[in-house]
Motif scaffolding. Sequence first.
Motif, PDB file in Angstrom:
ATOM      1  N   ALA A  12      15.375  22.742 -24.557  1.00 34.37           N
ATOM      2  CA  ALA A  12      15.058  21.651 -23.620  1.00 34.37           C
ATOM      3  C   ALA A  12      14.298  20.529 -24.325  1.00 34.37           C
ATOM      4  O   ALA A  12      14.550  19.337 -24.077  1.00 34.37           O
ATOM      5  CB  ALA A  12      14.237  22.197 -22.458  1.00 34.37           C
ATOM      6  N   ALA A  13      13.381  20.877 -25.220  1.00 36.50           N
ATOM      7  CA  ALA A  13      12.594  19.865 -25.926  1.00 36.50           C
ATOM      8  C   ALA A  13      13.486  19.029 -26.840  1.00 36.50           C
ATOM      9  O   ALA A  13      13.368  17.795 -26.888  1.00 36.50           O
ATOM     10  CB  ALA A  13      11.492  20.530 -26.742  1.00 36.50           C
ATOM     11  N   HIS A  17      22.120  17.237 -24.058  1.00 36.46           N
ATOM     12  CA  HIS A  17      22.233  18.640 -23.632  1.00 36.46           C
ATOM     13  C   HIS A  17      23.504  19.318 -24.128  1.00 36.46           C
ATOM     14  O   HIS A  17      23.610  20.535 -24.053  1.00 36.46           O
ATOM     15  CB  HIS A  17      22.165  18.725 -22.100  1.00 36.46           C
ATOM     16  CG  HIS A  17      20.847  18.275 -21.550  1.00 36.46           C
ATOM     17  ND1 HIS A  17      19.723  19.055 -21.643  1.00 36.46           N
ATOM     18  CD2 HIS A  17      20.463  17.123 -20.930  1.00 36.46           C
ATOM     19  CE1 HIS A  17      18.696  18.413 -21.098  1.00 36.46           C
ATOM     20  NE2 HIS A  17      19.130  17.233 -20.648  1.00 36.46           N
ATOM     21  N   ALA A  71      16.002  16.607 -25.002  1.00 38.60           N
ATOM     22  CA  ALA A  71      15.450  15.325 -24.550  1.00 38.60           C
ATOM     23  C   ALA A  71      15.716  14.222 -25.569  1.00 38.60           C
ATOM     24  O   ALA A  71      15.784  13.045 -25.212  1.00 38.60           O
ATOM     25  CB  ALA A  71      13.948  15.466 -24.309  1.00 38.60           C
ATOM     26  N   LYS A  90       8.128  12.923 -27.341  1.00 32.42           N
ATOM     27  CA  LYS A  90       9.292  13.818 -27.312  1.00 32.42           C
ATOM     28  C   LYS A  90       9.386  14.644 -28.591  1.00 32.42           C
ATOM     29  O   LYS A  90       9.693  15.833 -28.546  1.00 32.42           O
ATOM     30  CB  LYS A  90      10.575  13.002 -27.131  1.00 32.42           C
ATOM     31  CG  LYS A  90      10.737  12.392 -25.758  1.00 32.42           C
ATOM     32  CD  LYS A  90      12.046  11.636 -25.683  1.00 32.42           C
ATOM     33  CE  LYS A  90      12.229  10.989 -24.325  1.00 32.42           C
ATOM     34  NZ  LYS A  90      13.484  10.216 -24.265  1.00 32.42           N
TER      35      LYS A  90
END
Length: 149
Positions: free
Chosen positions: A82-83, A90, A86, A125
Amino acid sequence: MATAKKAPAKKAAPAKKVAPAKKAAAPAKKVAAKAPAKKAAPAKKAAPAKKAAPAKKVAAKKAPAKKRTVNAAFMKALTPSAALAAVVGHNPLPRTEVVSKLWAYIKKNKLQDAVNKRMINADAKLKEVFNKAQVSMFEMAGLIGKHLK
């Protein structure tokens, strides 16, 4: 004896003419051999260097002609965490594409250190991905590997 002296003298005279010529020629050859050897040595060094340079170019042209087989491990699509998603998205991507997209993100947001271009200053991020405020470009690939499955 006089005739013996005259006979060798006559033979010696032409021999002397030939001998001095040979002696003169011999030192001249030595001098000539030394001087051209010195002059010829750089010419010989220069000539093979010129011949060697095109040979390298020809070899360089021949090497890319062979297509390298791509390692299947690099081309395997991996799902980012998920990190990392970003930053790169995906969708599953090969490792090479993840690194490319990461560099595009770094350059777009001007995160490369101005003084030392090898260092990357992480924003919010990238801090989640790297767990550090600043990372070298060589560490980056190892840190990305932890976020790909």
